[in-house]
Design a protein around this motif. Structure first.
Motif, PDB file in Angstrom:
ATOM      1  N   LEU A   1       0.844  -1.202   0.000  1.00  0.00           N
ATOM      2  CA  LEU A   1       0.000   0.000   0.000  1.00  0.00           C
ATOM      3  C   LEU A   1       0.877   1.251   0.000  1.00  0.00           C
ATOM      4  O   LEU A   1       0.655   2.190  -0.774  1.00  0.00           O
ATOM      5  CB  LEU A   1      -0.908  -0.020   1.235  1.00  0.00           C
ATOM      6  CG  LEU A   1      -1.820   1.178   1.444  1.00  0.00           C
ATOM      7  CD1 LEU A   1      -2.795   1.361   0.290  1.00  0.00           C
ATOM      8  CD2 LEU A   1      -2.599   1.031   2.754  1.00  0.00           C
ATOM      9  N   ASP A   2       1.891   1.235   0.834  1.00  0.00           N
ATOM     10  CA  ASP A   2       2.785   2.381   0.945  1.00  0.00           C
ATOM     11  C   ASP A   2       3.465   2.655  -0.412  1.00  0.00           C
ATOM     12  O   ASP A   2       3.548   3.799  -0.864  1.00  0.00           O
ATOM     13  CB  ASP A   2       3.827   2.100   2.035  1.00  0.00           C
ATOM     14  CG  ASP A   2       4.506   3.371   2.488  1.00  0.00           C
ATOM     15  OD1 ASP A   2       3.781   4.324   2.842  1.00  0.00           O
ATOM     16  OD2 ASP A   2       5.750   3.410   2.474  1.00  0.00           O
ATOM     17  N   ARG A   3       3.918   1.576  -1.061  1.00  0.00           N
ATOM     18  CA  ARG A   3       4.608   1.741  -2.340  1.00  0.00           C
ATOM     19  C   ARG A   3       3.647   2.279  -3.408  1.00  0.00           C
ATOM     20  O   ARG A   3       3.969   3.179  -4.174  1.00  0.00           O
ATOM     21  CB  ARG A   3       5.228   0.412  -2.801  1.00  0.00           C
ATOM     22  CG  ARG A   3       6.301   0.622  -3.862  1.00  0.00           C
ATOM     23  CD  ARG A   3       6.841  -0.668  -4.372  1.00  0.00           C
ATOM     24  NE  ARG A   3       5.755  -1.551  -4.780  1.00  0.00           N
ATOM     25  CZ  ARG A   3       5.901  -2.836  -5.082  1.00  0.00           C
ATOM     26  NH1 ARG A   3       7.088  -3.391  -5.001  1.00  0.00           N
ATOM     27  NH2 ARG A   3       4.880  -3.574  -5.462  1.00  0.00           N
ATOM     28  N   THR A   4       2.426   1.721  -3.431  1.00  0.00           N
ATOM     29  CA  THR A   4       1.442   2.178  -4.426  1.00  0.00           C
ATOM     30  C   THR A   4       1.111   3.658  -4.202  1.00  0.00           C
ATOM     31  O   THR A   4       1.035   4.434  -5.157  1.00  0.00           O
ATOM     32  CB  THR A   4       0.156   1.319  -4.331  1.00  0.00           C
ATOM     33  OG1 THR A   4       0.551  -0.050  -4.407  1.00  0.00           O
ATOM     34  CG2 THR A   4      -0.824   1.632  -5.429  1.00  0.00           C
ATOM     35  N   LEU A   5       0.919   4.049  -2.932  1.00  0.00           N
ATOM     36  CA  LEU A   5       0.607   5.455  -2.642  1.00  0.00           C
ATOM     37  C   LEU A   5       1.752   6.345  -3.101  1.00  0.00           C
ATOM     38  O   LEU A   5       1.548   7.415  -3.675  1.00  0.00           O
ATOM     39  CB  LEU A   5       0.349   5.652  -1.134  1.00  0.00           C
ATOM     40  CG  LEU A   5      -0.921   5.013  -0.564  1.00  0.00           C
ATOM     41  CD1 LEU A   5      -0.957   5.175   0.959  1.00  0.00           C
ATOM     42  CD2 LEU A   5      -2.176   5.628  -1.178  1.00  0.00           C
TER      43      LEU A   5
ATOM     44  N   LYS B   1      -0.395  12.865   1.103  1.00  0.00           N
ATOM     45  CA  LYS B   1      -1.232  13.089   2.286  1.00  0.00           C
ATOM     46  C   LYS B   1      -1.623  11.747   2.919  1.00  0.00           C
ATOM     47  O   LYS B   1      -1.543  11.556   4.132  1.00  0.00           O
ATOM     48  CB  LYS B   1      -2.489  13.863   1.876  1.00  0.00           C
ATOM     49  CG  LYS B   1      -3.126  14.610   3.013  1.00  0.00           C
ATOM     50  CD  LYS B   1      -4.275  15.481   2.536  1.00  0.00           C
ATOM     51  CE  LYS B   1      -5.540  15.054   3.236  1.00  0.00           C
ATOM     52  NZ  LYS B   1      -6.725  15.028   2.422  1.00  0.00           N
ATOM     53  N   GLU B   2      -2.021  10.798   2.077  1.00  0.00           N
ATOM     54  CA  GLU B   2      -2.442   9.484   2.567  1.00  0.00           C
ATOM     55  C   GLU B   2      -1.255   8.745   3.196  1.00  0.00           C
ATOM     56  O   GLU B   2      -1.394   8.105   4.233  1.00  0.00           O
ATOM     57  CB  GLU B   2      -3.045   8.646   1.439  1.00  0.00           C
ATOM     58  CG  GLU B   2      -4.425   9.089   0.975  1.00  0.00           C
ATOM     59  CD  GLU B   2      -4.407  10.311   0.060  1.00  0.00           C
ATOM     60  OE1 GLU B   2      -3.307  10.809  -0.256  1.00  0.00           O
ATOM     61  OE2 GLU B   2      -5.498  10.777  -0.329  1.00  0.00           O
ATOM     62  N   GLN B   3      -0.086   8.886   2.540  1.00  0.00           N
ATOM     63  CA  GLN B   3       1.126   8.243   3.083  1.00  0.00           C
ATOM     64  C   GLN B   3       1.447   8.794   4.465  1.00  0.00           C
ATOM     65  O   GLN B   3       1.782   8.062   5.387  1.00  0.00           O
ATOM     66  CB  GLN B   3       2.314   8.529   2.162  1.00  0.00           C
ATOM     67  CG  GLN B   3       2.628   7.412   1.211  1.00  0.00           C
ATOM     68  CD  GLN B   3       3.936   7.674   0.495  1.00  0.00           C
ATOM     69  OE1 GLN B   3       4.098   8.715  -0.128  1.00  0.00           O
ATOM     70  NE2 GLN B   3       4.849   6.729   0.584  1.00  0.00           N
ATOM     71  N   GLN B   4       1.294  10.116   4.590  1.00  0.00           N
ATOM     72  CA  GLN B   4       1.567  10.796   5.855  1.00  0.00           C
ATOM     73  C   GLN B   4       0.621  10.293   6.950  1.00  0.00           C
ATOM     74  O   GLN B   4       1.035  10.027   8.080  1.00  0.00           O
ATOM     75  CB  GLN B   4       1.407  12.306   5.623  1.00  0.00           C
ATOM     76  CG  GLN B   4       1.622  13.182   6.842  1.00  0.00           C
ATOM     77  CD  GLN B   4       3.038  13.051   7.385  1.00  0.00           C
ATOM     78  OE1 GLN B   4       3.962  12.741   6.639  1.00  0.00           O
ATOM     79  NE2 GLN B   4       3.190  13.227   8.691  1.00  0.00           N
TER      80      GLN B   4
ATOM     81  N   ILE C   1       0.342   6.978  12.266  1.00  0.00           N
ATOM     82  CA  ILE C   1      -0.212   6.000  13.219  1.00  0.00           C
ATOM     83  C   ILE C   1       0.721   4.821  13.458  1.00  0.00           C
ATOM     84  O   ILE C   1       0.458   3.978  14.303  1.00  0.00           O
ATOM     85  CB  ILE C   1      -1.603   5.476  12.783  1.00  0.00           C
ATOM     86  CG1 ILE C   1      -1.499   4.668  11.485  1.00  0.00           C
ATOM     87  CG2 ILE C   1      -2.597   6.593  12.687  1.00  0.00           C
ATOM     88  CD1 ILE C   1      -2.751   3.859  11.229  1.00  0.00           C
ATOM     89  N   LEU C   2       1.824   4.778  12.703  1.00  0.00           N
ATOM     90  CA  LEU C   2       2.732   3.631  12.836  1.00  0.00           C
ATOM     91  C   LEU C   2       3.593   3.777  14.098  1.00  0.00           C
ATOM     92  O   LEU C   2       4.358   4.732  14.212  1.00  0.00           O
ATOM     93  CB  LEU C   2       3.630   3.564  11.592  1.00  0.00           C
ATOM     94  CG  LEU C   2       4.514   2.331  11.491  1.00  0.00           C
ATOM     95  CD1 LEU C   2       3.679   1.082  11.242  1.00  0.00           C
ATOM     96  CD2 LEU C   2       5.538   2.509  10.370  1.00  0.00           C
TER      97      LEU C   2
END
Ligand code: G1P
Length: 289
Positions: free
Chosen positions: A74-78, A85-88, A93-94
Motif C-alpha cells: 500500500l505504501d509503495r502504491t501510494l 497526504k495518505e502516506q503521511q 499511526i505507525l
C-alpha cells in the motif's frame, strides 16, 4: 515519580453486541468516522506521552496487529501515485519499531485476567490501562490529566464521570472524599453495585494508572461479578495498602460497545471534523426533519 511509559489495551472481547458485523472484524476495528475505535484510543495514549503500546488480543484479532504495522504494498502504491497526504496519515499511526507488543488472552475470563496477561510485558513499573470501548472526547486527553496527577501524587488513578443513578449497576462505581475536586482520594470502589447500593453516581470510565503490585492480586484469580475475574476487585484489595485517586473527566464519553453509544460517537466526531461538519449537519437535518 516513575514516569508512565507503557499502556495496556485489552482487545480480546468477542463483540457479541455487534454481530454479525463482528463475526470476522474485531469490534475494535469498527470505524468512528474514518479511523477504527482502537486508533482513537491509541491516539489518546500517544498524546498523553505513552511510548509503548501493549495489546492483549485473542483469536481473530490479527487485523489489529496489521493496523499498527507497515503495509508495504500500500505504501509503495501510494508513493508511486504521489499520494503524499495518505502516506503521511499512515506514517503518523505507525508505532516506532519495537514499541508495540501483542499478547493473547487465551480464554475470556474477565478484564482482570486480560490485564494480568500483560504482566511480563509491563514489568515492574506503573502503567496506564485504557479500555478501548470507551471513547473520551475532550479538550485535553483524559489520560494526560491522569498522568499529570500521578506525577504529582503517585499512587493509583482511575478516571471517573457521573452517570444517571439508574445506570450505576452497569459500571464500577467509586466513592470519593471531595466530590467537587478534579482529583480526589477514593474512599470506596465497587463493581456493578446492585440498584440502590452504589456509593455515588461516579463511574469508572475506562482509564486507569496502576502500580505493578496489582498483578500480584490479579494472580490470585478470584472470580467476582458475572463469574469473571474483575479488575475492580483486585483494585479494592490493593486499596488496603495503596492510595487510589479519582480523576474527574469533564469531556464527553461514548461507550462504543453499545449501538447507541457507537452511533452517537460517530455523530459527535463527524461534527468536530473541519471538512465534514457542515455537509454532515445539512445531511443530518434532512434525515431528522
Ligand atoms: C469494565 C469495568 C468497570 C468499568 C467499565 C467501563 O466493565 O469492570 O468497572 O466501569 O468497564 O466501561 P465492563 O464494561 O467490561 O463490564
Amino acid at each position: 515519580m516513575t514516569r508512565i511509559r507503557k499502556a495496556v489495551f485489552p482487545v480480546a472481547g468477542l463483540g457479541t453486541r455487534f454481530l454479525p458485523a463482528t463475526k470476522a472484524v474485531p469490534k475494535e476495528m469498527l470505524t468512528i468516522v474514518d479511523r477504527p475505535v482502537i486508533q482513537h484510543v491509541v491516539d489518546e495514549a500517544r498524546a498523553a506521552g505513552i511510548e509503548h503500546f501493549i495489546f492483549v488480543t485473542g483469536r481473530n484479532k490479527h487485523v489489529i496487529e496489521d493496523h499498527f504495522d507497515i503495509q508495504y504494498e500500500l505504501d509503495r502504491t501510494l508513493s508511486e501515485r504521489g499520494k503524499k497526504k495518505e502516506q503521511q496519515l499512515l506514517a503518523e499511526i505507525l508505532p516506532a519499531a519495537g514499541t508495540a507488543s501483542f499478547t493473547r488472552q487465551q480464554a475470556p475470563l474477565g478484564l482482570g485476567h486480560a490485564v494480568w496477561c500483560a504482566r511480563d510485558i509491563v514489568g515492574d513499573e506503573p502503567f496506564a490501562l485504557l479500555l478501548p470501548d470507551m471513547l473520551h472526547k475532550g479538550e485535553t486527553p483524559c489520560l494526560k490529566d491522569m498522568i499529570d496527577a500521578h506525577a504529582k501524587l503517585g499512587g493509583n488513578h482511575v478516571a471517573v464521570a457521573p452517570v444517571p443513578e439508574e445506570e450505576t449497576h452497569q459500571y464500577g462505581i467509586v466513592g470519593v472524599k471531595d466530590r467537587k475536586a478534579k482529583v480526589s482520594e477514593i474512599t470506596e470502589m465497587v463493581e456493578k453495585p446492585k440498584a440502590g447500593t452504589a456509593p455515588s453516581n461516579l463511574h469508572i470510565s475506562g482509564r486507569y494508572i496502576l502500580q505493578p503490585t496489582i498483578f500480584e492480586l490479579l494472580a490470585k484469580q478470584e472470580k467476582g461479578a458475572g463469574g469473571e475475574i474483575q479488575l475492580t476487585d483486585a483494585m479494592v484489595a490493593l486499596a488496603a495498602s495503596e492510595t487510589f485517586f479519582a480523576v474527574r473527566f469533564d469531556g464527553e464519553i461514548y461507550d462504543t460497545g453499545s449501538k447507541l453509544g457507537f452511533l452517537a460517537a460517530n455523530v459527535a466526531y463527524a461534527l468536530s471534523d473541519p471538512a465534514l461538519k457542515d455537509p454532515f449537519r445539512a445531511e443530518a437535518k434532512k434525515l431528522l426533519g
